[in-house]
Design a protein around this motif. Structure first.
Motif, PDB file in Angstrom:
ATOM      1  N   ALA A   1       0.826  -1.215   0.000  1.00 32.34           N
ATOM      2  CA  ALA A   1       0.000   0.000   0.000  1.00 32.34           C
ATOM      3  C   ALA A   1       0.856   1.259   0.000  1.00 32.34           C
ATOM      4  O   ALA A   1       0.324   2.370   0.118  1.00 32.34           O
ATOM      5  CB  ALA A   1      -0.939  -0.007   1.210  1.00 32.34           C
ATOM      6  N   GLY A   2       2.178   1.106  -0.119  1.00 34.10           N
ATOM      7  CA  GLY A   2       3.063   2.251  -0.227  1.00 34.10           C
ATOM      8  C   GLY A   2       3.676   2.742   1.066  1.00 34.10           C
ATOM      9  O   GLY A   2       4.404   3.729   1.069  1.00 34.10           O
ATOM     10  N   GLY A   3       3.387   2.073   2.184  1.00 28.21           N
ATOM     11  CA  GLY A   3       3.913   2.505   3.474  1.00 28.21           C
ATOM     12  C   GLY A   3       5.263   1.891   3.797  1.00 28.21           C
ATOM     13  O   GLY A   3       5.709   0.948   3.136  1.00 28.21           O
ATOM     14  N   GLU A   4       5.895   2.432   4.817  1.00 30.18           N
ATOM     15  CA  GLU A   4       7.182   1.932   5.297  1.00 30.18           C
ATOM     16  C   GLU A   4       7.004   1.470   6.740  1.00 30.18           C
ATOM     17  O   GLU A   4       6.620   2.260   7.612  1.00 30.18           O
ATOM     18  CB  GLU A   4       8.220   3.046   5.256  1.00 30.18           C
ATOM     19  CG  GLU A   4       9.541   2.652   5.862  1.00 30.18           C
ATOM     20  CD  GLU A   4      10.475   3.836   6.021  1.00 30.18           C
ATOM     21  OE1 GLU A   4      11.240   3.837   6.998  1.00 30.18           O
ATOM     22  OE2 GLU A   4      10.422   4.753   5.188  1.00 30.18           O
ATOM     23  N   VAL A   5       7.245   0.198   7.012  1.00 22.75           N
ATOM     24  CA  VAL A   5       7.124  -0.324   8.371  1.00 22.75           C
ATOM     25  C   VAL A   5       8.362   0.106   9.150  1.00 22.75           C
ATOM     26  O   VAL A   5       9.477  -0.254   8.809  1.00 22.75           O
ATOM     27  CB  VAL A   5       6.958  -1.856   8.380  1.00 22.75           C
ATOM     28  CG1 VAL A   5       6.921  -2.385   9.806  1.00 22.75           C
ATOM     29  CG2 VAL A   5       5.690  -2.253   7.626  1.00 22.75           C
TER      30      VAL A   5
END
Length: 161
Positions: free
Chosen positions: A127-131
């Motif tokens: 979804a384009g996020g960075e954990v």
């Protein structure tokens, strides 16, 4: 307005307790995912195993649009995330957002934690996020709610910044 939001699903209150602690500590908005239909224990477990979705009330993913930092929490059901979390991640646009993940599970050894956190991390990245961090906590037996004292010290020491 804070640039942080804590989004969570909780059936019996343990995940809600952690989410509230985090939201208060970080001065973050708090959003609870609420399925339109309640399902029983066995059906919920089946849906989790099959990585099914649940139709949610409202548009909770919209609350993340203007936020930079998202903390996402879910109980672990049958070794998987919940249908509510799956639905949220299907629609959330996490591009450019830092995301922290936390799970609560009945298993005190938390043997399924690496697998579920890996699955959720892949979903966030898709979804384009960075954990930016993860946390697994021992919650309570199914149908029970964990006491705050059980997890407060760990949650308070979790490095989210």
């Amino acid at each position: 307005m804070s640039n942080k939001v804590v989004v969570f699903f909780s059936r019996n209150g343990s995940t809600r307790g952690v989410a509230k602690l985090l939201a208060a500590r970080l001065d973050a908005e708090l959003i609870e995912l609420k399925p339109l239909k309640k399902t029983g224990f066995l059906r919920s477990g089946y849906m989790a195993v099959k990585k099914k979705r649940a139709e949610l009330e409202g548009d909770p993913w919209q609350a993340c649009t203007e936020k930079d930092l998202l903390i996402l929490g879910t109980p672990v059901w049958a070794g998987n995330g919940t249908p509510a979390i799956n639905s949220f991640l299907d629609k959330a646009d996490l591009k450019g957002k830092r995301v922290f993940l936390f799970t609560l599970q009945a298993d005190p050894g938390m043997e399924k934690a690496p697998a579920i956190l890996s699955y959720l991390s892949r979903r966030v990245e898709t979804a384009g996020g960075e954990v930016s961090g993860t946390l697994s906590l021992h919650g309570a037996s199914p149908g029970k709610t964990a006491e705050e004292a059980q997890y407060k010290e760990i949650v308070d020491s979790w490095d989210i910044n």
